[in-house]
Design a protein around this motif. Structure first.
Motif, PDB file in Angstrom:
ATOM      1  N   TYR A   1       0.834  -1.192   0.000  1.00  0.00           N
ATOM      2  CA  TYR A   1       0.000   0.000   0.000  1.00  0.00           C
ATOM      3  C   TYR A   1       0.874   1.250   0.000  1.00  0.00           C
ATOM      4  CZ  TYR A   1       0.948  -0.787   4.991  1.00  0.00           C
ATOM      5  OH  TYR A   1       1.562  -1.037   6.192  1.00  0.00           O
ATOM      6  N   VAL A   2       0.246   2.395  -0.206  1.00  0.00           N
ATOM      7  CA  VAL A   2       0.961   3.668  -0.349  1.00  0.00           C
ATOM      8  C   VAL A   2       0.441   4.643   0.718  1.00  0.00           C
ATOM      9  CG1 VAL A   2       1.573   5.570  -1.903  1.00  0.00           C
ATOM     10  CG2 VAL A   2       1.196   3.266  -2.826  1.00  0.00           C
ATOM     11  N   PRO A   3       1.080   4.702   1.894  1.00  0.00           N
ATOM     12  CA  PRO A   3       0.590   5.602   2.943  1.00  0.00           C
ATOM     13  C   PRO A   3       1.016   7.051   2.763  1.00  0.00           C
ATOM     14  CG  PRO A   3       2.472   4.376   3.744  1.00  0.00           C
ATOM     15  CD  PRO A   3       2.182   3.852   2.361  1.00  0.00           C
ATOM     16  N   TYR A   4       2.061   7.300   1.982  1.00  0.00           N
ATOM     17  CA  TYR A   4       2.532   8.659   1.716  1.00  0.00           C
ATOM     18  C   TYR A   4       2.741   8.817   0.212  1.00  0.00           C
ATOM     19  CZ  TYR A   4       3.624   8.678   6.707  1.00  0.00           C
ATOM     20  OH  TYR A   4       3.538   8.594   8.071  1.00  0.00           O
ATOM     21  N   GLY A   5       2.367   9.980  -0.305  1.00  0.00           N
ATOM     22  CA  GLY A   5       2.578  10.230  -1.722  1.00  0.00           C
ATOM     23  C   GLY A   5       2.005  11.572  -2.125  1.00  0.00           C
ATOM     24  N   GLY A   6       2.397  12.022  -3.294  1.00  0.00           N
ATOM     25  CA  GLY A   6       1.884  13.286  -3.792  1.00  0.00           C
ATOM     26  C   GLY A   6       2.367  13.557  -5.202  1.00  0.00           C
ATOM     27  N   LEU A   7       1.558  14.330  -5.919  1.00  0.00           N
ATOM     28  CA  LEU A   7       1.898  14.730  -7.277  1.00  0.00           C
ATOM     29  C   LEU A   7       1.331  16.124  -7.494  1.00  0.00           C
ATOM     30  CD1 LEU A   7       3.070  13.930 -10.063  1.00  0.00           C
ATOM     31  CD2 LEU A   7       0.795  13.047 -10.632  1.00  0.00           C
ATOM     32  N   VAL A   8       2.208  17.099  -7.712  1.00  0.00           N
ATOM     33  CA  VAL A   8       1.766  18.474  -7.892  1.00  0.00           C
ATOM     34  C   VAL A   8       2.667  19.159  -8.904  1.00  0.00           C
ATOM     35  CG1 VAL A   8       3.176  19.368  -5.979  1.00  0.00           C
ATOM     36  CG2 VAL A   8       1.130  20.616  -6.696  1.00  0.00           C
ATOM     37  N   ASP A   9       2.084  20.061  -9.685  1.00  0.00           N
ATOM     38  CA  ASP A   9       2.832  20.794 -10.706  1.00  0.00           C
ATOM     39  C   ASP A   9       2.322  22.234 -10.723  1.00  0.00           C
ATOM     40  OD1 ASP A   9       4.129  21.807 -12.897  1.00  0.00           O
ATOM     41  OD2 ASP A   9       3.655  20.133 -14.221  1.00  0.00           O
ATOM     42  N   TRP A  10       3.170  23.173 -10.286  1.00  0.00           N
ATOM     43  CA  TRP A  10       2.822  24.591 -10.277  1.00  0.00           C
ATOM     44  C   TRP A  10       3.306  25.300 -11.544  1.00  0.00           C
ATOM     45  CZ3 TRP A  10      -0.274  26.902  -6.733  1.00  0.00           C
ATOM     46  CH2 TRP A  10      -0.481  26.246  -5.521  1.00  0.00           C
TER      47      TRP A  10
ATOM     48  N   ASN B   1       6.448  26.466 -14.440  1.00  0.00           N
ATOM     49  CA  ASN B   1       7.723  27.188 -14.305  1.00  0.00           C
ATOM     50  C   ASN B   1       7.551  28.698 -14.427  1.00  0.00           C
ATOM     51  OD1 ASN B   1       7.141  27.458 -16.990  1.00  0.00           O
ATOM     52  ND2 ASN B   1       8.978  26.401 -17.737  1.00  0.00           N
ATOM     53  N   ASN B   2       6.321  29.179 -14.320  1.00  0.00           N
ATOM     54  CA  ASN B   2       6.130  30.627 -14.449  1.00  0.00           C
ATOM     55  C   ASN B   2       5.254  31.211 -13.338  1.00  0.00           C
ATOM     56  OD1 ASN B   2       3.679  29.584 -15.192  1.00  0.00           O
ATOM     57  ND2 ASN B   2       3.687  30.434 -17.272  1.00  0.00           N
ATOM     58  N   TRP B   3       5.182  30.523 -12.213  1.00  0.00           N
ATOM     59  CA  TRP B   3       4.395  31.062 -11.115  1.00  0.00           C
ATOM     60  C   TRP B   3       5.327  31.768 -10.129  1.00  0.00           C
ATOM     61  CZ3 TRP B   3       3.030  29.247  -5.865  1.00  0.00           C
ATOM     62  CH2 TRP B   3       3.917  28.326  -5.355  1.00  0.00           C
ATOM     63  N   VAL B   4       4.742  32.537  -9.195  1.00  0.00           N
ATOM     64  CA  VAL B   4       5.534  33.379  -8.313  1.00  0.00           C
ATOM     65  C   VAL B   4       6.423  32.574  -7.375  1.00  0.00           C
ATOM     66  CG1 VAL B   4       3.741  33.500  -6.537  1.00  0.00           C
ATOM     67  CG2 VAL B   4       5.373  35.394  -6.778  1.00  0.00           C
ATOM     68  N   GLY B   5       6.062  31.323  -7.109  1.00  0.00           N
ATOM     69  CA  GLY B   5       6.859  30.503  -6.201  1.00  0.00           C
ATOM     70  C   GLY B   5       7.770  29.522  -6.888  1.00  0.00           C
ATOM     71  N   LYS B   6       8.136  29.790  -8.143  1.00  0.00           N
ATOM     72  CA  LYS B   6       8.937  28.823  -8.903  1.00  0.00           C
ATOM     73  C   LYS B   6      10.296  28.551  -8.280  1.00  0.00           C
ATOM     74  CE  LYS B   6      10.563  32.460 -12.082  1.00  0.00           C
ATOM     75  NZ  LYS B   6      10.597  32.895 -13.489  1.00  0.00           N
ATOM     76  N   TYR B   7      10.823  29.498  -7.480  1.00  0.00           N
ATOM     77  CA  TYR B   7      12.106  29.266  -6.815  1.00  0.00           C
ATOM     78  C   TYR B   7      11.954  28.408  -5.571  1.00  0.00           C
ATOM     79  CZ  TYR B   7      13.483  33.034  -9.926  1.00  0.00           C
ATOM     80  OH  TYR B   7      13.703  33.809 -11.042  1.00  0.00           O
ATOM     81  N   ALA B   8      10.705  28.185  -5.145  1.00  0.00           N
ATOM     82  CA  ALA B   8      10.441  27.257  -4.049  1.00  0.00           C
ATOM     83  C   ALA B   8      10.109  25.870  -4.585  1.00  0.00           C
ATOM     84  CB  ALA B   8       9.285  27.764  -3.184  1.00  0.00           C
ATOM     85  N   LEU B   9       9.286  25.810  -5.649  1.00  0.00           N
ATOM     86  CA  LEU B   9       8.892  24.528  -6.224  1.00  0.00           C
ATOM     87  C   LEU B   9       8.254  24.742  -7.577  1.00  0.00           C
ATOM     88  CD1 LEU B   9       8.457  21.384  -5.662  1.00  0.00           C
ATOM     89  CD2 LEU B   9       6.099  22.047  -5.160  1.00  0.00           C
ATOM     90  N   GLU B  10       8.579  23.868  -8.522  1.00  0.00           N
ATOM     91  CA  GLU B  10       7.846  23.793  -9.787  1.00  0.00           C
ATOM     92  C   GLU B  10       6.980  22.540  -9.829  1.00  0.00           C
ATOM     93  OE1 GLU B  10      10.811  26.276 -12.785  1.00  0.00           O
ATOM     94  OE2 GLU B  10      10.747  24.088 -12.901  1.00  0.00           O
ATOM     95  N   SER B  11       7.580  21.387  -9.568  1.00  0.00           N
ATOM     96  CA  SER B  11       6.806  20.158  -9.604  1.00  0.00           C
ATOM     97  C   SER B  11       7.367  19.146  -8.607  1.00  0.00           C
ATOM     98  CB  SER B  11       6.823  19.545 -11.018  1.00  0.00           C
ATOM     99  OG  SER B  11       8.129  19.111 -11.358  1.00  0.00           O
ATOM    100  N   LEU B  12       6.525  18.183  -8.274  1.00  0.00           N
ATOM    101  CA  LEU B  12       6.901  17.153  -7.310  1.00  0.00           C
ATOM    102  C   LEU B  12       6.169  15.862  -7.626  1.00  0.00           C
ATOM    103  CD1 LEU B  12       7.988  16.085  -4.522  1.00  0.00           C
ATOM    104  CD2 LEU B  12       5.863  16.954  -3.556  1.00  0.00           C
ATOM    105  N   ASN B  13       6.891  14.747  -7.566  1.00  0.00           N
ATOM    106  CA  ASN B  13       6.301  13.415  -7.662  1.00  0.00           C
ATOM    107  C   ASN B  13       6.912  12.581  -6.538  1.00  0.00           C
ATOM    108  OD1 ASN B  13       5.116  11.031  -8.342  1.00  0.00           O
ATOM    109  ND2 ASN B  13       5.980  10.883 -10.397  1.00  0.00           N
ATOM    110  N   LEU B  14       6.074  12.179  -5.594  1.00  0.00           N
ATOM    111  CA  LEU B  14       6.540  11.488  -4.389  1.00  0.00           C
ATOM    112  C   LEU B  14       5.759  10.211  -4.176  1.00  0.00           C
ATOM    113  CD1 LEU B  14       7.962  11.422  -1.523  1.00  0.00           C
ATOM    114  CD2 LEU B  14       5.961  12.676  -0.713  1.00  0.00           C
ATOM    115  N   LYS B  15       6.446   9.123  -3.831  1.00  0.00           N
ATOM    116  CA  LYS B  15       5.792   7.859  -3.501  1.00  0.00           C
ATOM    117  C   LYS B  15       6.532   7.192  -2.350  1.00  0.00           C
ATOM    118  CE  LYS B  15       4.187   6.667  -8.189  1.00  0.00           C
ATOM    119  NZ  LYS B  15       4.948   7.671  -8.959  1.00  0.00           N
ATOM    120  N   ALA B  16       5.764   6.599  -1.432  1.00  0.00           N
ATOM    121  CA  ALA B  16       6.312   5.716  -0.404  1.00  0.00           C
ATOM    122  C   ALA B  16       5.465   4.452  -0.426  1.00  0.00           C
ATOM    123  CB  ALA B  16       6.274   6.379   0.966  1.00  0.00           C
ATOM    124  N   ILE B  17       6.029   3.348  -0.869  1.00  0.00           N
ATOM    125  CA  ILE B  17       5.305   2.091  -1.034  1.00  0.00           C
ATOM    126  C   ILE B  17       5.722   1.140   0.082  1.00  0.00           C
ATOM    127  CG2 ILE B  17       4.775   0.173  -2.569  1.00  0.00           C
ATOM    128  CD1 ILE B  17       5.603   1.980  -4.910  1.00  0.00           C
TER     129      ILE B  17
END
Length: 409
Positions: free
Chosen positions: A116-125, A127-143
């Motif tokens: 099972y996957v108790p932790y995970g995430g997928l988000v894409d802001w 490359n032209n948003w105000v917080g691009k120096y903090a994050l553009e995209s993330l793909n995370l899985k813990a299986i």
């Protein structure tokens, strides 16, 4: 000094993505999701391997089941002092679960395996948003992989437990404020995988008045990332400050959880459940990184964090018809773990409530189909992040449909 700050901000984010309360996915079974994520005090199906291994021995049949819960996270960010609004792109993560349970019928023991996957995430802001120096995209899985043994000690009391092996992976991108000759920002990608180990144990008590009591403890899982890749695209004039290739080591303690659950069967058709869940987030005290290649700008880092422990409260009900149908509903409230100053755009942590529903259909004597849906609403939260000084208000929603198929004999 400026170069060093850029790198510290960039690389300090990696473990943080694991600990936002929003990344505790826990979509471990469709019956349980439909009833508000309750399951510790219930005997329903193979997902008891996750919710309470002590209940597994009470399952009447052997079974194999598989499910998936596509997760859509939508967030909007309004920078402080501005009317602009930036929306994350619609991305679909696919947390899944699978369980197998085997043992002689009416025996004092059963064994099982859960994935099972108790932790995970997928988000894409983007490359032209105000917080691009903090994050553009993330793909995370813990299986998690969990072999399990469950034992009935007497007619009212059973216990169970299992070893947990975690395989985690992360892929994070963000912009670097170093423009090339055409004015384009530099880019960084942090990518790595690691292993961790823990355990899951539970006890289950049946009473003579239809009330079940369950207690489950899932241990902290210390996950270590070795040889994670830090990849940079920067102007040639500063390339020496970003050694390539470069790797890093980092330790990620996924927190322990303790859940007390009650289940009650009323007459023939009704089933009610309540769970109280406690997550020991205070294990997340600091970020520490050991880089294989250091420069004057890139040193091993230690960045303090102060997450706090958090509770969640869950309730649900099921109504079963004699025509092989079952209808479920539930909901709950989750307290935030990230304190002020530590909220980041990976998933902006905040107090939240959720509503769930589901339906089950016994298609044949041996085959079940279960559907679920969850809507999660995060309270709006205005924050200035210490690491990046990104300041503004987050508003977020989560939508999670799901389906599972079960064959039992």
């Amino acid at each position: 000094m400026m170069m060093r700050k850029i790198l510290l901000l960039l690389l300090a984010l990696l473990p943080a993505i694991t600990f936002a309360q929003g990344f505790q996915v826990n979509v471990a079974g469709q019956k349980q999701i439909g009833m508000g994520h309750t399951g510790t005090g219930l005997v329903q199906d193979g997902a008891s391997i996750f919710f309470n291994p002590g209940a597994v021995v009470l399952l009447p049949d052997n079974s194999v089941q598989a499910g998936v819960s596509p997760l859509v996270f939508k967030s909007a960010f309004n920078p402080s002092g501005s009317n602009d609004v930036y929306d994350s792109k619609s991305k679909v993560a696919t947390p899944f679960s699978g369980y197998a349970v085997f043992g002689p019928k009416a025996s004092w023991w059963k064994v099982g395996l859960g994935v099972y996957v108790p932790y995970g995430g997928l988000v894409d802001w983007s490359n032209n948003w105000v917080g691009k120096y903090a994050l553009e995209s993330l793909n995370l899985k813990a299986i998690y992989f969990q072999p399990t043994v469950s034992i009935r000690l007497n007619k009212n009391f059973s216990i169970g437990g299992g070893f947990v092996y975690n395989r985690g992976s992360v892929d994070l991108t963000r912009a670097i404020p170093l423009a090339n000759s055409s004015g384009a920002d530099g880019q960084a990608e942090l990518k790595g995988s690691g292993n961790g180990y823990g355990w899951n144990a539970g006890l289950f008590i049946k009473t003579d008045v239809g009330l079940n009591i369950g207690l489950n403890y899932r241990s902290k899982v210390n996950t270590t990332i070795n040889n994670g890749n830090a990849m940079f695209q920067v102007p040639a004039s500063v390339q020496a400050n970003f050694p390539q290739p470069n790797t890093f080591k980092a330790g990620i303690p996924l927190p322990s959880t303790t859940t007390l659950g009650l289940g009650y069967k009323y007459k023939e058709h009704w089933l009610f459940a309540v769970d109280v869940n406690f997550v020991k987030w205070d294990v997340y005290k600091a970020l520490a990184f050991d880089y294989a290649s250091n420069t004057a700008a890139l040193q091993d880092t230690y960045s303090p964090r102060n997450y706090k422990n958090a509770f969640s409260y869950r309730a649900g009900a099921q109504y079963s018809l004699p025509t092989n149908w079952a209808f479920r509903a539930g909901g709950g409230y989750i307290m935030k773990a990230a304190q002020d100053g530590y909220v980041t755009p990976e998933v902006p942590d905040a107090d939240r409530y959720y509503l769930t529903g589901g339906v089950g259909y016994k298609a044949t004597k041996n085959f079940d189909i279960d559907l679920s849906f969850e809507y999660e609403r995060l309270m709006s939260r205005t924050q200035t992040t210490i690491e990046t000084q990104l300041s503004g208000t987050y508003k977020s929603n989560v939508y999670i449909p799901g389906i599972s198929l079960t064959y039992h004999w």
